[in-house]
Design an enzyme around this catalytic site. Structure first.
Site, mmCIF file in Angstrom:
data_model
loop_
_atom_site.group_PDB
_atom_site.id
_atom_site.type_symbol
_atom_site.label_atom_id
_atom_site.label_comp_id
_atom_site.label_asym_id
_atom_site.label_seq_id
_atom_site.Cartn_x
_atom_site.Cartn_y
_atom_site.Cartn_z
ATOM 1 N N THR A 61 0.464 4.995 -2.869
ATOM 2 C CA THR A 61 1.888 4.893 -2.557
ATOM 3 C C THR A 61 2.714 6.093 -3.020
ATOM 4 O O THR A 61 2.411 6.660 -4.057
ATOM 5 C CB THR A 61 2.421 3.700 -3.390
ATOM 6 O OG1 THR A 61 1.541 2.631 -3.252
ATOM 7 C CG2 THR A 61 3.825 3.331 -3.034
ATOM 8 N N ARG A 63 -3.003 -7.880 5.167
ATOM 9 C CA ARG A 63 -2.762 -7.754 3.715
ATOM 10 C C ARG A 63 -1.501 -6.935 3.448
ATOM 11 O O ARG A 63 -1.262 -5.898 4.057
ATOM 12 C CB ARG A 63 -3.963 -7.083 3.060
ATOM 13 C CG ARG A 63 -3.856 -6.899 1.539
ATOM 14 C CD ARG A 63 -3.343 -5.535 1.161
ATOM 15 N NE ARG A 63 -3.363 -5.313 -0.284
ATOM 16 C CZ ARG A 63 -2.741 -4.309 -0.902
ATOM 17 N NH1 ARG A 63 -2.060 -3.434 -0.201
ATOM 18 N NH2 ARG A 63 -2.801 -4.181 -2.198
ATOM 19 N N VAL A 64 -0.669 -7.421 2.552
ATOM 20 C CA VAL A 64 0.523 -6.691 2.121
ATOM 21 C C VAL A 64 0.470 -6.593 0.599
ATOM 22 O O VAL A 64 0.172 -7.583 -0.078
ATOM 23 C CB VAL A 64 1.810 -7.418 2.573
ATOM 24 C CG1 VAL A 64 3.039 -6.787 1.936
ATOM 25 C CG2 VAL A 64 1.939 -7.385 4.096
ATOM 26 N N ASP A 99 2.242 -4.642 -3.105
ATOM 27 C CA ASP A 99 3.498 -4.713 -3.861
ATOM 28 C C ASP A 99 4.608 -3.844 -3.276
ATOM 29 O O ASP A 99 5.797 -4.110 -3.500
ATOM 30 C CB ASP A 99 3.254 -4.243 -5.309
ATOM 31 C CG ASP A 99 2.757 -2.801 -5.345
ATOM 32 O OD1 ASP A 99 1.810 -2.480 -4.594
ATOM 33 O OD2 ASP A 99 3.318 -1.990 -6.100
ATOM 34 N N THR A 135 2.810 1.770 -8.621
ATOM 35 C CA THR A 135 1.776 2.291 -7.732
ATOM 36 C C THR A 135 0.442 1.755 -8.220
ATOM 37 O O THR A 135 0.309 1.341 -9.366
ATOM 38 C CB THR A 135 1.822 3.830 -7.681
ATOM 39 O OG1 THR A 135 0.791 4.298 -6.816
ATOM 40 C CG2 THR A 135 1.640 4.463 -9.047
ATOM 41 N N GLY A 136 -0.537 1.758 -7.339
ATOM 42 C CA GLY A 136 -1.846 1.232 -7.715
ATOM 43 C C GLY A 136 -2.104 -0.092 -7.027
ATOM 44 O O GLY A 136 -1.517 -0.383 -5.984
HETATM 45 N N1 GLY Z 1 0.491 -0.155 -4.225
HETATM 46 C C1 GLY Z 1 0.103 -0.149 -2.898
HETATM 47 C C2 GLY Z 1 -0.481 -1.396 -2.422
HETATM 48 O O1 GLY Z 1 -1.048 -2.148 -3.192
HETATM 49 O O2 GLY Z 1 -0.398 -1.657 -1.252
#
Ligand code: GLY
Length: 346
Positions: free
Chosen positions: A204, A232-233, A235, A255-256
């Site tokens: 991200t 899939r979504v 954060d 991020t991550g």
């Molecule tokens: N941080 C990006 C995601 O998990 O989609």
């Protein structure tokens, strides 16, 4: 006209052995006082380039909101494993994009599972400004984007994404994805991809800006986990998880591995910790500690990082694993800073 003011900058990066202003206090808890203008910070190496258009707006006295939109649009335009239409696809071979944006007045907008639209961050801003809603997803988000004049782009994968997808189909056999830390043999959803310039890129982009008026805004945009399950979504488009801004306190981006950011309501928890008196650095460290405690042994196999900015210009950053960097820009300097981490080496 802007009256220059004293900002307090917490040198959270000292934990990583780096000082932003070139002033070392010798402790990660001490602060330095600066007379400075606006600030923009953003996640990962790609943030260095993204900060340029953002800074061009901030230095002219423009709005933090415009800066964080234009900044991450730059990343959405570039060939990148993890942001924009050039990114890695889901398991079915489609690129799906997530983004959100938030201003200093708690206005926010988000899109998720959006396909074939080049700038999800700008669609998120339109959701914020032109609808009574906060989030639109999938077909509805695309329909809204088209109605707003955004162009429907081709569904062809970029050459780099096509190569990565083909490679993943062969090598990973749909095995459970892993993380975006410095493991270059990793073929998981956050596996780094080598860019044309030979560098490794990640995940991200999240950006936070503090403008000359002293207002904060933030943005976050991603293609999510590469080779993820369809639908899939993570954060990144979720206000409070991937991004949160409270002008009374500060802002945070994550991020991550998104699932583990959502589990702890990441970005909003960091801001709440700051409200309770923690510095951005302490707040980022506390939330990472929480993720590690929840995940226990499994924390060794995930990467999560937080980047925060207080409304006084203090910066904090912390990750589970080494490898997370962020780009910092203010009147004096522009630099890429390695964040400290819970585990000291992979
Ligand atoms: N941080 C990006 C995601 O998990 O989609």
């Amino acid at each position: 006209m802007f009256n220059r003011r004293n900002f307090v900058k917490k040198v959270g990066m000292l934990t990583a052995g780096v000082t932003v202003q070139g002033v070392s206090t010798g402790s990660s808890n001490k602060s330095i006082f600066l007379d400075q203008g606006p600030i923009v910070i953003s996640t990962w190496d790609a943030g260095m380039e993204a900060n340029i258009p953002a800074w061009a707006i901030l230095e002219k006295g423009g709005l933090a909101l415009d800066a964080v939109e234009q900044g991450v649009r730059h990343t959405e335009n570039s060939l990148n494993c993890c942001v924009g239409l050039g990114a890695n696809p889901d398991r079915d071979g489609h690129v799906t994009l997530d983004a959100c944006i938030m201003d200093h007045n708690h206005n926010c907008g988000a899109v998720a599972f959006l396909e074939r639209i080049k700038h999800p961050i700008s669609v998120a801003r339109r959701v914020m400004e032109k609808t009574p809603h906060v989030m639109l997803v999938g077909e509805g988000a695309q329909q809204f984007a088209l109605a707003e004049g955004f162009k429907l782009e081709s569904d062809q994968l970029s050459p780099a994404a096509q190569a990565a997808y083909t490679d993943w189909l062969h090598q990973s056999q749909y095995k459970s994805p892993s993380i975006n830390r410095e493991n270059k043999n990793d073929h998981g959803p956050f596996a780094p991809t080598r860019l044309q310039n030979g560098e490794w890129n990640h995940d991200t982009i999240g950006m936070i800006a503090l403008d000359k008026q002293g207002n904060l805004s933030g943005s976050c945009t991603t293609s999510g986990a590469g080779f993820k399950m369809r639908g899939r979504v993570g954060d990144s488009p979720i206000i409070g998880a991937g991004l949160f801004v409270d002008n009374q306190v500060g802002a945070c981006v994550a991020t991550g591995q998104g699932e583990d950011v959502i589990r702890v309501a990441g970005a909003s928890t960091v801001v709440e910790l700051m409200r309770q008196g923690k510095t951005p650095q302490q707040a980022c460290e506390t939330i990472i500690q929480r993720v590690v405690q929840i995940k226990k042994e499994r924390a060794k196999n995930i990467q999560v990082a937080f980047l925060a900015l207080s409304n006084r210009g203090e910066v904090g950053a912390f990750a589970i694993h080494p490898g997370f960097s962020f780009a910092y820009k203010d009147l004096q300097r522009s630099e890429l800073i390695k964040a400290a981490s819970w585990f000291k080496s992979n």
